[in-house]
Design a protein around this motif. Structure first.
Motif, PDB file in Angstrom:
ATOM      1  N   LYS A   1       0.957  -1.065   0.015  1.00 46.62           N
ATOM      2  CA  LYS A   1      -0.073   0.040   0.035  1.00 46.62           C
ATOM      3  C   LYS A   1       0.771   1.299  -0.140  1.00 46.62           C
ATOM      4  O   LYS A   1       0.735   2.466  -0.697  1.00 46.62           O
ATOM      5  CB  LYS A   1      -0.881   0.246   1.122  1.00 46.62           C
ATOM      6  CG  LYS A   1      -1.880   1.269   1.225  1.00 46.62           C
ATOM      7  CD  LYS A   1      -2.917   0.862   2.231  1.00 46.62           C
ATOM      8  CE  LYS A   1      -3.933   2.162   2.411  1.00 46.62           C
ATOM      9  NZ  LYS A   1      -4.930   2.018   3.288  1.00 46.62           N
ATOM     10  N   SER A   2       2.023   1.251   0.565  1.00 37.61           N
ATOM     11  CA  SER A   2       2.764   2.449   0.879  1.00 37.61           C
ATOM     12  C   SER A   2       3.466   2.521  -0.506  1.00 37.61           C
ATOM     13  O   SER A   2       3.788   3.936  -1.024  1.00 37.61           O
ATOM     14  CB  SER A   2       3.868   2.129   1.990  1.00 37.61           C
ATOM     15  OG  SER A   2       3.206   2.121   2.983  1.00 37.61           O
TER      16      SER A   2
ATOM     17  N   GLN B   1       1.030   4.072  -2.968  1.00 31.05           N
ATOM     18  CA  GLN B   1       0.738   5.481  -2.913  1.00 31.05           C
ATOM     19  C   GLN B   1       1.824   6.426  -2.957  1.00 31.05           C
ATOM     20  O   GLN B   1       1.588   7.394  -3.657  1.00 31.05           O
ATOM     21  CB  GLN B   1       0.315   5.709  -1.275  1.00 31.05           C
ATOM     22  CG  GLN B   1      -1.215   5.184  -0.788  1.00 31.05           C
ATOM     23  CD  GLN B   1      -1.499   5.269   0.533  1.00 31.05           C
ATOM     24  OE1 GLN B   1      -0.498   5.210   1.637  1.00 31.05           O
ATOM     25  NE2 GLN B   1      -2.678   5.173   1.001  1.00 31.05           N
TER      26      GLN B   1
ATOM     27  N   SER C   1       1.841   6.986  -6.499  1.00 27.64           N
ATOM     28  CA  SER C   1       0.612   7.727  -6.980  1.00 27.64           C
ATOM     29  C   SER C   1       0.705   9.174  -6.506  1.00 27.64           C
ATOM     30  O   SER C   1      -0.256  10.188  -6.760  1.00 27.64           O
ATOM     31  CB  SER C   1      -0.743   7.042  -6.634  1.00 27.64           C
ATOM     32  OG  SER C   1      -0.830   7.071  -5.228  1.00 27.64           O
TER      33      SER C   1
ATOM     34  N   GLU D   1       0.556   9.633  -3.123  1.00 23.92           N
ATOM     35  CA  GLU D   1      -0.239  10.082  -1.963  1.00 23.92           C
ATOM     36  C   GLU D   1       0.650   9.638  -0.693  1.00 23.92           C
ATOM     37  O   GLU D   1       1.865   9.121  -0.981  1.00 23.92           O
ATOM     38  CB  GLU D   1      -1.464   9.025  -1.880  1.00 23.92           C
ATOM     39  CG  GLU D   1      -2.538   9.237  -2.826  1.00 23.92           C
ATOM     40  CD  GLU D   1      -3.438   8.108  -2.645  1.00 23.92           C
ATOM     41  OE1 GLU D   1      -3.975   7.747  -1.859  1.00 23.92           O
ATOM     42  OE2 GLU D   1      -3.954   7.672  -3.720  1.00 23.92           O
ATOM     43  N   THR D   2       0.421   9.822   0.366  1.00 28.06           N
ATOM     44  CA  THR D   2       1.123   9.494   1.556  1.00 28.06           C
ATOM     45  C   THR D   2       0.209   8.769   2.455  1.00 28.06           C
ATOM     46  O   THR D   2      -1.027   8.778   2.545  1.00 28.06           O
ATOM     47  CB  THR D   2       1.727  10.865   2.471  1.00 28.06           C
ATOM     48  OG1 THR D   2       0.688  11.656   2.762  1.00 28.06           O
ATOM     49  CG2 THR D   2       2.432  11.745   1.720  1.00 28.06           C
ATOM     50  N   GLN D   3       0.916   8.017   3.503  1.00 29.44           N
ATOM     51  CA  GLN D   3       0.249   6.910   4.373  1.00 29.44           C
ATOM     52  C   GLN D   3       0.837   7.337   5.701  1.00 29.44           C
ATOM     53  O   GLN D   3       2.131   7.171   5.706  1.00 29.44           O
ATOM     54  CB  GLN D   3       0.143   5.734   3.776  1.00 29.44           C
ATOM     55  CG  GLN D   3      -0.286   4.865   4.917  1.00 29.44           C
ATOM     56  CD  GLN D   3      -0.096   3.245   4.423  1.00 29.44           C
ATOM     57  OE1 GLN D   3       0.317   2.926   3.163  1.00 29.44           O
ATOM     58  NE2 GLN D   3      -0.478   2.254   5.200  1.00 29.44           N
TER      59      GLN D   3
END
Length: 91
Positions: free
Chosen positions: A77-78, A81, A84, A86-88
């Motif tokens: 998932k990291s 993201q 793309s 995004e941050t998590q």
């Protein structure tokens, strides 16, 4: 994708020496050897120990396949993201 799933399973089986769980030493070796390229703290004993404790849902001091798979899910998932933009937050 089938080969990737086989690799995930066989990596765990090899690291656990066919057991149901990874002990601390086996988990540390697996993280360092197999995940060092995508995890910044893979070489840090204290960071790996903290990671193991965070994954150890049943507090038995070992990492089960399910707990190991949670780590892989978080990493996937990291990476997704990151690609793309995004941050998590960490779990």
């Amino acid at each position: 994708m089938e080969d990737s799933i086989k690799t995930i399973v066989m990596t765990f089986i090899k690291a656990s020496k066919g057991k149901d769980n990874l002990d601390s030493s086996s988990f540390k070796k697996l993280v360092k050897k197999q995940l060092g390229g995508i995890m910044e703290d893979a070489g840090s004993s204290s960071a790996v120990k903290e990671m193991q404790e965070g994954l150890d849902e049943n507090s038995d001091g070992k990492v089960s396949f399910s707990e190991y798979f949670n780590l892989l899910g978080y990493l996937a998932k990291s990476m997704s993201q990151k690609e793309s933009g995004e941050t998590q937050a960490a779990p």
